[in-house]
Design an enzyme around this catalytic site. Structure first.
Site, short mmCIF file in Angstrom:
data_model
loop_
_atom_site.label_atom_id
_atom_site.label_comp_id
_atom_site.label_asym_id
_atom_site.label_seq_id
_atom_site.Cartn_x
_atom_site.Cartn_y
_atom_site.Cartn_z
N ASP A 130 44.36 39.65 44.50
CA ASP A 130 44.94 39.36 43.19
C ASP A 130 46.18 40.23 42.99
OD1 ASP A 130 45.02 37.88 40.86
OD2 ASP A 130 43.86 39.33 39.70
N HIS B 106 52.95 40.45 31.24
CA HIS B 106 51.53 40.83 31.17
C HIS B 106 51.39 42.30 31.56
CE1 HIS B 106 47.16 40.66 31.70
NE2 HIS B 106 47.32 41.23 32.87
N ARG C 175 48.27 52.60 28.48
CA ARG C 175 49.10 53.81 28.62
C ARG C 175 50.35 53.66 27.75
NH1 ARG C 175 48.01 51.88 33.58
NH2 ARG C 175 50.00 50.81 33.44
N GLU D 29 46.25 32.31 35.59
CA GLU D 29 46.91 32.62 36.86
C GLU D 29 47.11 31.36 37.69
OE1 GLU D 29 45.54 35.94 39.13
OE2 GLU D 29 44.68 36.98 37.38
N ASP E 158 40.98 34.19 36.30
CA ASP E 158 40.39 35.45 36.76
C ASP E 158 39.69 36.13 35.57
OD1 ASP E 158 39.82 37.70 38.27
OD2 ASP E 158 41.81 38.59 37.94
N GLN F 209 36.51 47.18 32.48
CA GLN F 209 37.76 47.51 33.18
C GLN F 209 38.33 48.85 32.70
OE1 GLN F 209 40.72 44.43 32.71
NE2 GLN F 209 42.25 45.46 33.98
N LYS G 235 36.00 42.49 37.36
CA LYS G 235 36.70 41.31 37.87
C LYS G 235 35.88 40.53 38.91
CE LYS G 235 40.97 42.30 36.22
NZ LYS G 235 41.87 41.37 35.56
N THR H 215 48.12 37.58 35.91
CA THR H 215 48.27 36.85 34.65
C THR H 215 49.74 36.57 34.37
OG1 THR H 215 46.35 38.04 33.87
CG2 THR H 215 47.65 36.88 32.21
MN MN Z 1 43.88 38.91 37.55
#
Ligand code: MN
Length: 440
Positions: free
Chosen positions: A139, A146, A155, A213, A245, A252, A265, A371
């Site tokens: 991926d 994105h 962040r 995606e 996805d 995450q 994922k 994405t």
């Molecule tokens: Mn992905």
């Protein structure tokens, strides 16, 4: 540079399959995407097919009836096992031979129409398997809007890490849990830990999301230790389908450092049935450019052909249907629109980068694009973006609100290419419905 637009792209071509000539169809005779299918509910062997209007053409029936020229018949050898891997591994010439034969046989005025007609199965009466046995799945992260939006949530002070504009970022994903469109998925259990929690707990994901995606299929592989030069990169690709996805954002956030996504994922990813070949996509190729002030790619990721036609201009959409909508007989409602033209890297650059250290790709391997979000409000390819990190609920037409997915929500991805002077082609639908989590 080769001009790969040919007679199969001619916008004036019509098919004797009337539904293929309807203005809004995803599958005019200029498209001819490939899939693995069988009659729904049967125990027939999975077999290769091509879409035309609202029908599937059974390719092995055509071949066995002697209706395909030798090169197109040979292109199908090995697909009897119920995957397209063998065809994928044969590369462009085999794919083009098959496309030419299908275009000839399905167009208005073709000979043998009655015999071809016998090879048609209505799409409404078909079910689909995965197009390929996917050996490995990678991926990527090529949607810069994105990456920036998500980076800002995780962040705030450094949304886009400094390597982003130099390296096509990616990680190796899980192939075993990729499922065919229409397969329901269970909300995953996982560790979640809020900022104020003393310790994480195992619970059903509270922030289940989708990711819009493209799934890019590898064609002929490369030998281990032999990087694919950028000039040959697309010779190692086959075609593109829609790919969702699914992602557990709470899992995450807690697990992703230091080695990246893992259980957030790997529980399910959904692949659309239809693979649109590189040939069908030819009219929708666009120049690859870098925004003013951004670094230019290193030489192994750069070429005149990449600059001239490396990009891809597809319109992408996400649609939702909740349990309440389904009960009221309401169809899916559009949640977002985006486009592949915002991708920061080209599909060819992904091949050259993936192999530059010597990694070998194999026919049927899959790349997720990452994405694909647009720059504007309402163009996020995930709920994480559309809801601004879960802070701003989306309000649906019936008044229901969503920050993340609820059980029984169905998500559809759709895509199409539109260009003046060419027929619109579509990708069909990539659909999945969320089931409740298993008991912890
Ligand atoms: Mn992905």
């Amino acid at each position: 540079m080769t001009d790969r637009i040919d007679a199969t792209h001619d916008a004036s071509l019509q098919s004797w399959v009337a539904s293929a000539n309807a203005a809004g169809t995803d599958f005019p005779v200029q498209n001819l995407p490939l899939a693995i299918f069988r009659r729904a509910g049967s125990d027939e062997a999975w077999r290769p097919g091509a879409a035309i209007g609202d029908q599937v053409v059974d390719l092995l029936t055509l071949r066995d009836a002697g209706l395909l020229p030798r090169d197109a018949a040979d292109a199908l050898a090995g697909t009897e096992v119920g995957t397209l891997n063998a065809l994928m591994g044969r590369g462009r010439a085999a794919r083009v031979a098959l496309r030419q034969a299908l275009s000839q046989g399905l167009r208005e005025g073709a000979a043998d129409r009655a015999q071809w007609q016998a090879a048609l199965v209505p799409q409404a009466g078909a079910e689909h398997g995965l197009p390929a046995r996917i050996g490995d799945y990678t991926d990527f992260y090529i949607g810069i809007h994105h990456a920036t939006a998500v980076g800002r949530l995780f962040r705030p002070d450094s949304p886009l890490l400094p390597n982003y504009k130099w390296v096509p970022i990616g990680y190796h994903g899980r192939a075993s849990s990729i499922v065919a469109s229409g397969t329901a998925l269970r909300r995953p259990l996982g560790q979640g830990k809020g900022p104020d929690d003393a310790a994480p707990q195992l619970r059903p994901s509270q922030r289940l999301d989708y990711e819009l995606e493209l799934g890019i299929f590898v064609g002929p592989g490369n030998a281990q230790g032999a990087p694919v030069p950028i000039a040959e990169a697309e010779d190692h690709l086959f075609g593109i389908g829609l790919f969702n996805d699914w992602s557990a954002r709470d899992v995450q956030a807690w697990e992703y450092q230091p080695l990246g996504p893992f259980l957030s994922k790997n529980f399910a990813s959904t692949l659309a049935p239809w693979v649109v070949t590189l040939e069908a996509l030819e009219p929708f190729r666009i120049p690859f450019t870098r925004p003013e002030g951004d670094p230019q790619p290193l030489a192994y990721l750069d070429s005149a052909e990449t600059r001239a036609r490396g990009g891809l201009d597809l319109q992408l959409e996400v649609w939702i249907q909740t349990a309440q909508m389904r009960a009221a007989g309401q169809p899916h409602e559009q949640l977002a629109r985006a486009g592949s033209r915002h991708a920061y890297w080209t599909i060819g650059q992904l091949v050259s980068h993936h192999t530059i250290g010597g990694c070998n790709l194999q026919p049927g391997d899959l790349f997720g694009s990452g994405t694909l979000s647009g720059p504007g409000e309402g163009q996020g390819g995930s709920l994480l973006e559309l809801s601004h990190g879960g802070r701003q609920p989306l309000v649906l037409a019936n008044g229901e609100k969503r920050v993340f997915l609820q059980d029984s929500d169905s998500i559809q991805l759709r895509a199409y290419g539109v260009r003046e002077g060419f027929r619109r082609i579509g990708f069909g639908v990539c659909e999945g419905t969320v089931l409740p989590a298993p008991a912890p």
